[in-house]
Write a protein that holds these residues in place. Structure first.
Motif, PDB file in Angstrom:
ATOM      1  N   PRO A 163      12.762   3.054  -5.994  1.00 36.70           N
ATOM      2  CA  PRO A 163      11.598   2.412  -5.373  1.00 36.70           C
ATOM      3  C   PRO A 163      11.990   1.564  -4.170  1.00 36.70           C
ATOM      4  CG  PRO A 163      12.163   1.304  -7.431  1.00 36.70           C
ATOM      5  CD  PRO A 163      13.034   2.526  -7.350  1.00 36.70           C
ATOM      6  N   THR A 164      11.112   1.555  -3.167  1.00 35.95           N
ATOM      7  CA  THR A 164      11.345   0.758  -1.950  1.00 35.95           C
ATOM      8  C   THR A 164      10.065  -0.016  -1.604  1.00 35.95           C
ATOM      9  OG1 THR A 164      10.729   2.679  -0.593  1.00 35.95           O
ATOM     10  CG2 THR A 164      13.087   2.344  -1.022  1.00 35.95           C
ATOM     11  N   PRO A 165       9.590  -0.877  -2.494  1.00 30.87           N
ATOM     12  CA  PRO A 165       8.284  -1.510  -2.285  1.00 30.87           C
ATOM     13  C   PRO A 165       8.197  -2.385  -1.038  1.00 30.87           C
ATOM     14  CG  PRO A 165       9.440  -2.534  -4.127  1.00 30.87           C
ATOM     15  CD  PRO A 165      10.199  -1.295  -3.778  1.00 30.87           C
ATOM     16  N   THR A 166       9.230  -3.151  -0.745  1.00 31.09           N
ATOM     17  CA  THR A 166       9.179  -4.023   0.439  1.00 31.09           C
ATOM     18  C   THR A 166       9.280  -3.194   1.706  1.00 31.09           C
ATOM     19  OG1 THR A 166      10.284  -5.718  -0.896  1.00 31.09           O
ATOM     20  CG2 THR A 166      10.091  -6.131   1.469  1.00 31.09           C
ATOM     21  N   ILE A 167      10.171  -2.218   1.717  1.00 27.75           N
ATOM     22  CA  ILE A 167      10.253  -1.313   2.858  1.00 27.75           C
ATOM     23  C   ILE A 167       8.919  -0.622   3.081  1.00 27.75           C
ATOM     24  CG2 ILE A 167      11.260   0.898   3.610  1.00 27.75           C
ATOM     25  CD1 ILE A 167      13.932  -0.056   2.484  1.00 27.75           C
ATOM     26  N   ASP A 168       8.263  -0.210   2.012  1.00 26.05           N
ATOM     27  CA  ASP A 168       6.969   0.482   2.145  1.00 26.05           C
ATOM     28  C   ASP A 168       5.943  -0.400   2.845  1.00 26.05           C
ATOM     29  OD1 ASP A 168       8.186   2.492   0.727  1.00 26.05           O
ATOM     30  OD2 ASP A 168       7.120   2.119  -1.148  1.00 26.05           O
ATOM     31  N   VAL A 169       5.880  -1.670   2.441  1.00 30.75           N
ATOM     32  CA  VAL A 169       4.882  -2.581   3.030  1.00 30.75           C
ATOM     33  C   VAL A 169       5.204  -2.848   4.496  1.00 30.75           C
ATOM     34  CG1 VAL A 169       4.001  -4.949   2.979  1.00 30.75           C
ATOM     35  CG2 VAL A 169       4.262  -3.667   0.847  1.00 30.75           C
ATOM     36  N   ILE A 170       6.433  -3.174   4.807  1.00 32.56           N
ATOM     37  CA  ILE A 170       6.811  -3.468   6.194  1.00 32.56           C
ATOM     38  C   ILE A 170       6.645  -2.224   7.064  1.00 32.56           C
ATOM     39  CG2 ILE A 170       8.705  -4.165   7.705  1.00 32.56           C
ATOM     40  CD1 ILE A 170       7.497  -6.448   6.059  1.00 32.56           C
ATOM     41  N   LEU A 171       6.960  -1.052   6.515  1.00 34.63           N
ATOM     42  CA  LEU A 171       6.792   0.194   7.263  1.00 34.63           C
ATOM     43  C   LEU A 171       5.322   0.417   7.606  1.00 34.63           C
ATOM     44  CD1 LEU A 171       7.750   2.873   8.433  1.00 34.63           C
ATOM     45  CD2 LEU A 171       7.709   3.830   6.105  1.00 34.63           C
ATOM     46  N   ALA A 172       4.443   0.214   6.653  1.00 32.10           N
ATOM     47  CA  ALA A 172       3.013   0.384   6.919  1.00 32.10           C
ATOM     48  C   ALA A 172       2.534  -0.571   8.007  1.00 32.10           C
ATOM     49  CB  ALA A 172       2.213   0.171   5.635  1.00 32.10           C
ATOM     50  N   LEU A 173       2.998  -1.813   7.949  1.00 29.94           N
ATOM     51  CA  LEU A 173       2.573  -2.810   8.933  1.00 29.94           C
ATOM     52  C   LEU A 173       3.115  -2.505  10.325  1.00 29.94           C
ATOM     53  CD1 LEU A 173       3.036  -6.075   6.821  1.00 29.94           C
ATOM     54  CD2 LEU A 173       0.881  -4.945   7.416  1.00 29.94           C
ATOM     55  N   VAL A 174       4.386  -2.120  10.418  1.00 28.97           N
ATOM     56  CA  VAL A 174       4.960  -1.883  11.744  1.00 28.97           C
ATOM     57  C   VAL A 174       4.417  -0.594  12.350  1.00 28.97           C
ATOM     58  CG1 VAL A 174       7.079  -0.587  11.145  1.00 28.97           C
ATOM     59  CG2 VAL A 174       7.063  -2.196  13.076  1.00 28.97           C
ATOM     60  N   ARG A 175       4.100   0.393  11.512  1.00 25.87           N
ATOM     61  CA  ARG A 175       3.453   1.602  12.045  1.00 25.87           C
ATOM     62  C   ARG A 175       2.105   1.251  12.675  1.00 25.87           C
ATOM     63  NH1 ARG A 175       4.252   5.815   7.040  1.00 25.87           N
ATOM     64  NH2 ARG A 175       6.075   6.956   7.819  1.00 25.87           N
ATOM     65  N   GLN A 176       1.321   0.448  11.953  1.00 21.84           N
ATOM     66  CA  GLN A 176       0.010   0.071  12.480  1.00 21.84           C
ATOM     67  C   GLN A 176       0.152  -0.732  13.766  1.00 21.84           C
ATOM     68  OE1 GLN A 176      -2.839   1.052  11.744  1.00 21.84           O
ATOM     69  NE2 GLN A 176      -4.238  -0.372  12.746  1.00 21.84           N
ATOM     70  N   ARG A 177       1.124  -1.649  13.793  1.00 24.02           N
ATOM     71  CA  ARG A 177       1.340  -2.444  15.008  1.00 24.02           C
ATOM     72  C   ARG A 177       1.726  -1.541  16.172  1.00 24.02           C
ATOM     73  NH1 ARG A 177       0.809  -4.490  18.770  1.00 24.02           N
ATOM     74  NH2 ARG A 177       1.554  -6.457  19.663  1.00 24.02           N
ATOM     75  N   ALA A 178       2.556  -0.548  15.893  1.00 25.89           N
ATOM     76  CA  ALA A 178       2.993   0.369  16.942  1.00 25.89           C
ATOM     77  C   ALA A 178       1.857   1.261  17.417  1.00 25.89           C
ATOM     78  CB  ALA A 178       4.155   1.212  16.433  1.00 25.89           C
ATOM     79  N   ARG A 179       1.034   1.719  16.499  1.00 29.29           N
ATOM     80  CA  ARG A 179      -0.097   2.572  16.899  1.00 29.29           C
ATOM     81  C   ARG A 179      -1.059   1.823  17.807  1.00 29.29           C
ATOM     82  NH1 ARG A 179      -0.041   4.518  11.099  1.00 29.29           N
ATOM     83  NH2 ARG A 179       0.915   6.599  11.184  1.00 29.29           N
ATOM     84  N   VAL A 180      -1.325   0.560  17.475  1.00 24.33           N
ATOM     85  CA  VAL A 180      -2.223  -0.248  18.305  1.00 24.33           C
ATOM     86  C   VAL A 180      -1.665  -0.364  19.725  1.00 24.33           C
ATOM     87  CG1 VAL A 180      -3.130  -2.574  18.642  1.00 24.33           C
ATOM     88  CG2 VAL A 180      -3.224  -1.525  16.385  1.00 24.33           C
ATOM     89  N   ALA A 181      -0.339  -0.432  19.829  1.00 19.41           N
ATOM     90  CA  ALA A 181       0.310  -0.566  21.142  1.00 19.41           C
ATOM     91  C   ALA A 181       0.526   0.779  21.833  1.00 19.41           C
ATOM     92  CB  ALA A 181       1.636  -1.287  20.971  1.00 19.41           C
ATOM     93  N   GLY A 182       0.133   1.886  21.197  1.00 12.87           N
ATOM     94  CA  GLY A 182       0.367   3.195  21.771  1.00 12.87           C
ATOM     95  C   GLY A 182       1.821   3.596  21.738  1.00 12.87           C
ATOM     96  N   ALA A 183       2.576   3.054  20.769  1.00 14.63           N
ATOM     97  CA  ALA A 183       4.016   3.302  20.710  1.00 14.63           C
ATOM     98  C   ALA A 183       4.424   4.092  19.456  1.00 14.63           C
ATOM     99  CB  ALA A 183       4.763   1.962  20.731  1.00 14.63           C
ATOM    100  N   TYR A 184       3.460   4.750  18.833  1.00 20.21           N
ATOM    101  CA  TYR A 184       3.734   5.571  17.640  1.00 20.21           C
ATOM    102  C   TYR A 184       2.603   6.571  17.502  1.00 20.21           C
ATOM    103  CZ  TYR A 184       5.386   6.633  12.893  1.00 20.21           C
ATOM    104  OH  TYR A 184       5.879   7.254  11.773  1.00 20.21           O
TER     105      TYR A 184
END
Length: 326
Positions: free
Chosen positions: A302-323
């Motif tokens: 299990p990678t619960p903390t990685i999962d949460v941070i990954l979801a957040l940084v993906r969303q941040r990147a999408r908003v910036a047009g960087a993912y």
């Protein structure tokens, strides 16, 4: 030796200039104003308080270059699938491809002993474009510990470090990897030949946590390491990543607190992921974080903390047009 460096930016230009000055037959693949400046004035390398000028072949058209002994890829991991087709003209029957990219590589499971041998990673190589188009049998792994920047078109400023750890996926010290290491050493680099997967995990160990946390907090690595709250999050992510790596047979040679303290000692460094976010450039989320999550699911770690941070940084990147949105 004929050596082509595909992606002659800060790291690729530094490598290419030094290898060319050491007498190797070097070609740099680049584009835009940076390419034009190198074609007109050579590669100007600012290093150790002096300026060195190298004159390798510089082009944006691999088809004009011909087969190489080594192709060194210094692009970001997500850019590599787009160059697989134009790379084909650089390949002869014995051409080795040195993947000097950040994060976990698409070829990670090639010839890896155990149940996951030759497993393909969809997060890193959708559709197997690199596996089929480059071929894992060509690959030499490379972990880059060097910092440089393109200070202006055609000018590379070396900042610190000069280590390029090399290794075969098999772990063997073959003649082709030893020959390349000798060329690197003659050009002034440190180039140990080691078990490359362990080396990759040690570098990724910090990147999997500090890169996305820095993108989310807009802070430098020393601040993240000193603050008790963000340090705790980073440590938890690193422990999760370590558990995944060890389930796959990797081993860590240093203690986690020592690794974090080493990152803190780097100082007010803005991670590559934060820099890319600021500039709206595609972020290396998949090679640094998503691949760890994918591997964790493979080995039931299990990678619960990685999962949460990954979801957040993906969303941040999408908003910036960087993912990618999809």
């Amino acid at each position: 030796m004929r050596i082509c460096i595909y992606g002659a930016g800060a790291i690729g230009g530094y490598l290419g200039a030094q290898l060319s000055l050491a007498g190797q037959d070097v070609t740099l693949i680049a584009r835009g104003p940076h390419l034009k400046a190198m074609q007109e004035h050579g590669v100007r390398l600012l290093i150790d308080g002096e300026e060195r000028v190298a004159h390798p072949v510089c082009t944006d058209d691999p088809s004009q270059v011909g087969p190489q002994d080594y192709v060194i890829v210094t692009l970001k991991a997500h850019s590599v699938p787009h160059i697989v087709e134009p790379m084909q003209s650089l390949f002869g029957p014995d051409t080795a491809v040195v993947m000097a990219t950040n994060g976990l590589p698409w070829w990670y499971f090639y010839e890896l002993e155990g149940p996951w041998r030759d497993r393909r990673l969809e997060s890193l190589d959708p559709g197997g474009v690199q596996w089929d188009g480059i071929g894992p049998e060509r690959v030499i792994g490379c972990v880059v510990y060097a910092a440089s920047e393109v200070s202006e078109p055609g000018v590379i400023r070396h900042l610190k470090y000069n280590r390029f750890t090399l290794g075969e996926p098999s772990g063997e010290k073959t003649e082709r990897v030893r020959r390349l290491a000798r060329a690197f050493i003659e050009a002034g680099f440190r180039a140990p030949v080691r078990g490359i997967r362990n080396e990759m995990w040690v570098k990724l160990w910090g990147n999997v946590a500090f890169n996305p946390i820095s993108a989310l907090t807009q802070e430098t690595v020393d601040t993240i390491a000193r603050d008790p709250d963000t340090r705790a999050v980073a440590k938890t992510m690193m422990l999760e990543g370590q558990a995944v790596a060890e389930a796959l047979g990797a081993r860590f040679s240093i203690d986690i607190e020592r690794r974090i303290n080493g990152i803190e000692a780097v100082g007010a460094h803005r991670t590559s992921m934060l820099q890319d976010l600021d500039k709206g450039r595609p972020m290396e989320i998949d090679a640094l974080v998503t691949a760890v999550q994918e591997m964790g699911r493979m080995v039931d770690v299990p990678t619960p903390t990685i999962d949460v941070i990954l979801a957040l940084v993906r969303q941040r990147a999408r908003v910036a047009g960087a993912y990618p949105q999809d």
